[in-house]
Every structure is written in structure tokens, then in C-alpha cells.
Motif scaffolding. Sequence first.
Motif: not given
Length: 481
Positions: A258-283
Motif C-alpha cells: 500500500t505504501l508503494g501504491t500510494v507513492m505511485g499515485v503521488a508520482a503519477s499525479l505529479l508527472v502526469n503519467s501512469s507509467d512508473p518507469t517514466a517518473w524517476m528521471i524527471p522527478m
Amino acid sequence: MAEADINSEAQSESMPVLKSERIYDFKDYTVVITGFACAAWCFITGGTLALYVGVQTALVASIAGNIIAVLLMSLATQVISGKYGVDAYTSVRGVLGGRGTKVFLILMSIFVIAWLIILCMMVAKAVGNIVLGFTGIDITTGIPMFIVSVLAGAVCWLVAWKGPELLKKLNIFVAPVFVIILIFLFAVVSMNYGWDTVLSAEPLAPLDSEWLNFLIAFELSMGAGFSWWPNMGGLAKLCKTTRAAYWPNIIGLVFAATLGTVMGVAASLLVNSSDPTAWMIPMGGLALGTAALVLVIAADITACSVMLYNLGIGVKQVRSFLKLSWGKVTGLITLIAFIGMIWAEPLYDSFYIILGISSMSCAPIAMMQLVDYYAFRKKHISLRDAYNNSKSSKYYFWGGFNWVAIGVFAAAIVLYLLIFDPFLCVPQPAFVYCGATAIVCVFVAVLYYVLGKLLLVKRGIGGFSESAEKVSTESVGENNL
């Protein structure tokens, strides 16, 4: 017994694993199951939830959906596996019959292979984003993705081939890796964006009704919880006690995931992408983002290896696979996954389908197992009959099929589809009142109890007449929760 022999028995499924032969205590299994749960699928689940809800709603829906599904699934599979030292596909024979179990195994094999394809594609996309970040060359689609996915699958096969001891060692590494990734995401969000921004961020593609959005998030979270069913028993049977087989699931599959899921939601909303591999470098920038992607790759490889191991245990029950070596069995599964990787990208983009089908197919089986084991068989199964495929087995039912269970399963599928379309993630009018999985669970439990009492228990079909007898020779390593 030597360690090599223990692994051989566990892999071949030639007999239950005796208590003295088991290798996982509470701590070991907590590490293994947490490492398994914390692969990047919790991030991609978060990305899917972000389409419908924000962070706060996602937290409530994810915990609620996961804890209900995981508790039910674990009571149905982990307790039996830990008590008798058998995998889930052996314990479910008392519900489906020997041949019925093989048909269900085919369905679950398709499901697990789909998971393998998705995670291998995630590894490929992570590699592609690293290459893009350093060289500017885009290899995140097409043939390059297929090649890297196949290479990732080959590594998973090598790990699964080595057996549960290597899996335990890898998960000792992966569990802390997950914590590092969470810390990375939390720090980046806090410093670069601020939690006020996160908490006020709108979902990416919500429906008009907030209640419907919450119910869909809850539904998909239940799907995530029930989706563990095919992957549980093969490792739980190596636990020394039922406590060790049961409670770590709450730590790993519910709270850590659940911790991972919620952090995934946060990252998706900030980067505007539901793909986890697209979050890390932009963030996090190129250096930190690349390090995070490498850790994601390691977690996914380990998770794929655990799934491959568990599925290998299951298919070893089929006579044509029984005489094949462990490497050939897992290798054949991997080859099938390689073929499926041709369609990996559209499957990856439609991840929500897997969560919906999880609830639709795994929830009914788990509920029938609960009724069968706790209400009908009084917490005792016959191992001799579970391993006996002949007509003399109590679990032969009608031609090797328990048609009562199969009929209830079919009715549950129809009911689910009348309430929710998992292929398009579209709720039907009745969904707003009850969700889909929750009502299916109640429906299956009641219907199987009534029909089972009338058509099985009272007629002495399925070995229920002796279900209350305590046969000590069959209670391998029995422990109370």
C-alpha cells in the motif's frame, strides 16, 4: 535431509514438505513476501488508481481493498499450505476435483504469464528510459523493448531455476531496496513539489462521480489483493509454522504494498503519467533517477522469479511435466512468456485488465476454499486423496470434476460481468451500490455453502463424511494461528 534434497522435493512437488524440511521462519518469510510484494507492480497499480482518485482517497481505498482481499486469500491458501506443506494447486483439489484443478491451473497459468510479461516489459522500459536519459536515443518502443524484455525473462528463469534458497537471499536485498525507492520518492516529492501540491492534485482521468471513482479504486485494490492467489502456496509450504505462513502477508501484501501504491499515485499525479518507469528521471534528475530505475529493475526481476517458481510448482502436477527436470519446466514457461512478449506493450498499457480479472477469477475460488476448509472439512484435508488422481480418491467427485464448484464459479463470473466490465474498466449501474468483488464474495460463500450442503455433504460426495476426523499422519507441521 540435505539442503539440495529439500529444494528438489519442493520443486518437483513429489510429496508434501515435512516440517523438519522447511526453510522459512517468520522473519525469513516476512522478508521474502515483502520483497515479492514490493516489486514495481505496486507502483503501476498506483499509476492506475491515479486515473480515478487522489492520494488521500487512494490510501483509504488501497488499504481497505487490499486488507479484505489479502485476509480472505491468505486464510484460503496460506494457512492450508503452511499446515500441510502443500502448494495452493494441491489444496484446491478438494474444491475443484483433480481434473477441475488442472483446468483452473491453465487459467491461472495464463494469468501469471501475463504478469511475467508486464513486469519484464517494465524492466525493458526502465532500461529504455536510462538509455534515453544518457544518450538521447529512444528505444522505449518496438523491437528494442522486445529484446530487452526477453533478456529480462531469461534472467528470471536463471533465478527461479536455482530455487527458494536463492529467492530468499535476493529478497533480503530487495526489501531494503524498496524502502530506498520509497525514501527517494518521498524526498523528491517533499523537496521539489511539496505535499500540499500532491494532496490537491486532481486525478488524471476521473469519472463524474467521486463515489464511483472511490469504488473503482477499491475494486482494483481488491483485485490486487486477490491476484496473489496463484503465487502464494509454493512458498508458504516452506514455512515452519502456519503463523509464519499467514501473518507476514499482512505486513508485505497489505501495508508495504500500500505504501508503494500510494507513492505511485503521488508520482503519477505529479508527472502526469501512469507509467512508473517514466517518473524517476524527471522527478529525481538523471543520476538519482537512474539509480532508482536500477533498483526497480532488481525488484521486478526478483518478483518475476518468484512467480515463475510458483507456477513451475503448479504445472509439475500435470503428468506430462512431472518427469521433466525443473529447469525444463520453468524454461518452457519462460518460452511461452517470450511469445507473449510480442503483445507486451498493449498489455502493459492496459494493466487494469489484470486487476479486474484477478478479482473475477481468484475471489470465487478463495471463497469456496474458505467454505470448504473451515465449514465443511473442519480444517482437515486428506493428503492421500489430494495426490490420488484415480476414481478411488475422495476428491474424484464426478469424473474428476466438482461440478457444484464449477457451476458456482461460472455463476460468479456472470454476476461479476453484470456489475463491472474488467476489460474496459467500466462500471454497470449496479456497481454504485455494492461494487463487484464484495458482492461476488458474499454470493459465492452463500451459494456454495447451500449447494455444497445439499449436493455434496449430505450425499457423502467429496469425502465430507470424514472431514471432522483428525488424522494426525496427515496434519504435517500443524500449528494454530
